[in-house]
Design an enzyme around this catalytic site. Structure first.
Site, PDB file in Angstrom:
ATOM      1  N   SER A 134       0.776  -1.281  -0.034  1.00 40.80           N
ATOM      2  CA  SER A 134       0.129   0.178  -0.079  1.00 40.80           C
ATOM      3  C   SER A 134       0.774   1.223   0.017  1.00 40.80           C
ATOM      4  O   SER A 134       0.384   2.269  -0.464  1.00 40.80           O
ATOM      5  CB  SER A 134      -1.006  -0.068   0.911  1.00 40.80           C
ATOM      6  OG  SER A 134      -1.829  -1.216   1.281  1.00 40.80           O
TER       7      SER A 134
ATOM      8  N   HIS B  13      -0.628   5.140   8.956  1.00 41.58           N
ATOM      9  CA  HIS B  13      -0.675   3.771   8.239  1.00 41.58           C
ATOM     10  C   HIS B  13      -0.244   4.054   6.876  1.00 41.58           C
ATOM     11  O   HIS B  13      -0.269   5.195   6.681  1.00 41.58           O
ATOM     12  CB  HIS B  13      -1.872   3.221   8.304  1.00 41.58           C
ATOM     13  CG  HIS B  13      -1.730   1.564   8.301  1.00 41.58           C
ATOM     14  ND1 HIS B  13      -2.371   1.010   6.969  1.00 41.58           N
ATOM     15  CD2 HIS B  13      -1.040   0.659   8.930  1.00 41.58           C
ATOM     16  CE1 HIS B  13      -2.188  -0.313   7.053  1.00 41.58           C
ATOM     17  NE2 HIS B  13      -1.299  -0.523   8.044  1.00 41.58           N
TER      18      HIS B  13
ATOM     19  N   HIS C  96      -6.924  -9.253   4.937  1.00 38.86           N
ATOM     20  CA  HIS C  96      -5.694  -9.996   5.461  1.00 38.86           C
ATOM     21  C   HIS C  96      -5.684 -11.139   6.530  1.00 38.86           C
ATOM     22  O   HIS C  96      -5.185 -12.046   6.454  1.00 38.86           O
ATOM     23  CB  HIS C  96      -4.803  -8.931   6.096  1.00 38.86           C
ATOM     24  CG  HIS C  96      -4.058  -8.233   5.017  1.00 38.86           C
ATOM     25  ND1 HIS C  96      -3.094  -8.569   4.283  1.00 38.86           N
ATOM     26  CD2 HIS C  96      -3.884  -6.893   4.833  1.00 38.86           C
ATOM     27  CE1 HIS C  96      -2.689  -7.924   3.447  1.00 38.86           C
ATOM     28  NE2 HIS C  96      -3.039  -6.660   3.900  1.00 38.86           N
TER      29      HIS C  96
END
Length: 509
Positions: free
Chosen positions: A115, A178, A342
């Site tokens: 990501s 994040h 995930h």
């Protein structure tokens, strides 16, 4: 509300029959006449379209983290089934946008991306290495060299917008530090450097951690709206065992507030839904609604003392940005779609995707197609597949077939790898790798949102998928997003449509 932009979408929905609960066998027979009419209406709608060449005064880019095409399709069906339909005929709001393309998501050094690298491409217009954020491919993962990093640094569309005098906002359901949100404001050799303690000792003087860059450096410190999780990363409180803890003793929320006092701007720091709803005319706001990531929507506390939904955050962010004379740029991430995948939590992933779509609908309701470009895409896909030959209307979270004589039973949604592997293994036969499909599948509580769907290979965290992801656009210059293109092109198309940033001159008439 400045306009009723959903009217055209709803008209299209109705004309195509999508607002009806289309039965498999019922009052409306899906014979050749039905499909000829559906095709004709669609053609008429497409032929009426014209290119919108207005300047995109405002830009909202929605990133469904991990929302690859299998997730889009499965969550569309899930959405329809929640509404009492068979599901296949349903639509997400963004699937009715006039312009659609496909994006190549690879990192410069990885066939299947992460990501941080994909978000750097989306927001900065530059593809880069796996696990790095806000730097180009000349920077090395895990190694900070101040000279190399200075040359590798790339700015995002948030910085471009601020330089053009626009207001800016960042909304996520993940930690605000994040990987995906971090790429919009930070420059790091490792996405894990969210707290100071995560940076190796030899690089402590080479770079700031991601949280400090958000609070202390541009464009993070100049954001008008910041909503997400990450109280622990900013040193406000400790309560998340799954993410980093500051070792420098800094409370960056206090620093954020003191810096706003020095700037002389109205501001507020909030930590729950009730406080967020009370925001009105503040120039800058910081809202952190979880120690780490925000709760999954199906599991969050919906009281005023709990966390807001992604819908709440988007509505509030737009209300605080829409008065900007020069417009605004808002980035919104549905971050927990990815996290659910995930863990092989298919139900949670689909539920997060549906809420993400509702947030997009909310944005459509309070913006105008005349001056606001809305782009919806994903950073990457996941290793989930929709398989078998289930009947029309079959529970998307159920088995691919319901006939007990057909063996073995298997689920419509399965993963290529992940922790669901152990859930579906025969007790006492782990070494042999045998599967006891029927008993374990039927005995496990499949209604539990944290039920793990099957995976044939064990991974502690299911991997991403490497296929292209879709991009959907509506508003000024939305036609720029047609075709198949590199992920890095998205930022340049946004720059062009909004007449700001490095490609801002290309759309001038």
């Amino acid at each position: 509300m400045r306009s009723l932009p959903l009217i055209s979408l709803l008209v299209l929905l109705g004309s195509l029959g999508f607002c009806e609960n289309i039965p498999i066998a019922g009052s409306k027979i899906e014979d050749k006449n039905y499909w000829y009419e559906e095709g004709r209406l669609r053609l008429e709608e497409v032929l009426r379209r014209t290119q919108n060449l207005n300047v995109a005064k405002n830009v909202i880019i929605f990133i469904g983290d991990g929302m690859g095409l299998p997730t889009v399709t499965a969550s569309r069906i899930y959405k329809g089934q929640l509404a009492g339909q068979s599901g296949e005929e349903a639509n997400h709001s963004f699937e009715l946008f006039p312009d659609v393309g496909l994006i190549k998501t690879y990192n410069t050094d990885k066939q299947v991306p992460d990501s941080a690298g994909t978000a750097t491409a989306l927001f900065c217009g530059v593809k880069t290495n796996y696990y790095t954020a806000g730097v180009d491919a000349t920077a090395t993962l895990g190694i900070c060299d101040p000279v190399v990093n200075e040359g590798a640094r790339v700015d995002s569309m948030l910085k471009w917008a601020q330089d053009a005098g626009k207001k800016t906002g960042l909304v996520t359901t993940a930690r605000i530090t994040h990987a995906t949100p971090a790429a919009s404001y930070s420059h790091v050799n490792d996405r894990n450097w969210e707290c100071d303690g995560e940076i190796p000792a030899q690089y402590q003087t080479c770079t700031k951690d991601i949280a400090r860059q958000l609070v202390e450096d541009s464009p993070g410190k100049d954001l008008n709206v910041i909503f997400g999780g990450g109280l622990q990363q900013l040193g406000f409180a400790i309560g998340d065992v799954a993410s980093c803890i500051r070792t420098d003793g800094l409370n960056l929320t206090s620093k954020w507030e003191s810096d706003r006092l020095v700037e002389g701007v109205s501001h507020r720091f909030v930590t729950n839904r009730g406080q967020m709803e009370g925001l009105s005319t503040e120039e800058k706001v910081l809202g952190l609604f979880g120690y780490g990531h925000m709760d999954y929507d199906l599991e969050r506390d919906t009281s005023v003392n709990g966390s807001p939904s992604i819908i709440d955050m988007v509505q509030k962010a737009i209300s605080m940005l829409e008065s900007a004379a020069n417009g605004y740029v808002l980035i919104v991430e549905g971050g927990r779609i990815d996290h659910a995948h995930h863990d092989n939590f298919a139900k949670l992933a689909l539920a997060e995707a549906v809420k993400f779509d509702e947030a997009i609908s909310a944005a459509l309701n309070v913006t105008s197609r005349d001056d606001t470009l809305i782009v919806v895409t994903a950073d990457h896909s996941h290793a989930m597949t929709m398989n078998g030959y289930p009947e029309r209307g079959n529970d998307i979270l159920g088995f691919a077939h319901s006939e007990p004589e057909k063996q073995p039973l298997y689920e419509t949604l399965t993963y290529a790898n992940g922790r669901g592997f152990n859930v579906h293994r025969k007790a006492g036969a782990i070494a042999a790798g045998e599967y006891l499909w029927n008993d374990l599948l039927l005995m496990t509580d499949r209604e539990d949102p944290r039920y793990r769907h099957f995976a044939p290979i064990y991974e502690s965290s299911e991997t991403h998928g490497g296929e292209d992801v879709a991009i959907y656009a509506i508003g000024p210059y939305s036609h720029l997003f047609n075709g198949v293109f590199e992920q890095s092109y998205v930022a340049h198309a946004v720059s062009c449509a909004g007449r700001f940033g490095p490609s801002g001159t290309y759309c001038q008439i």
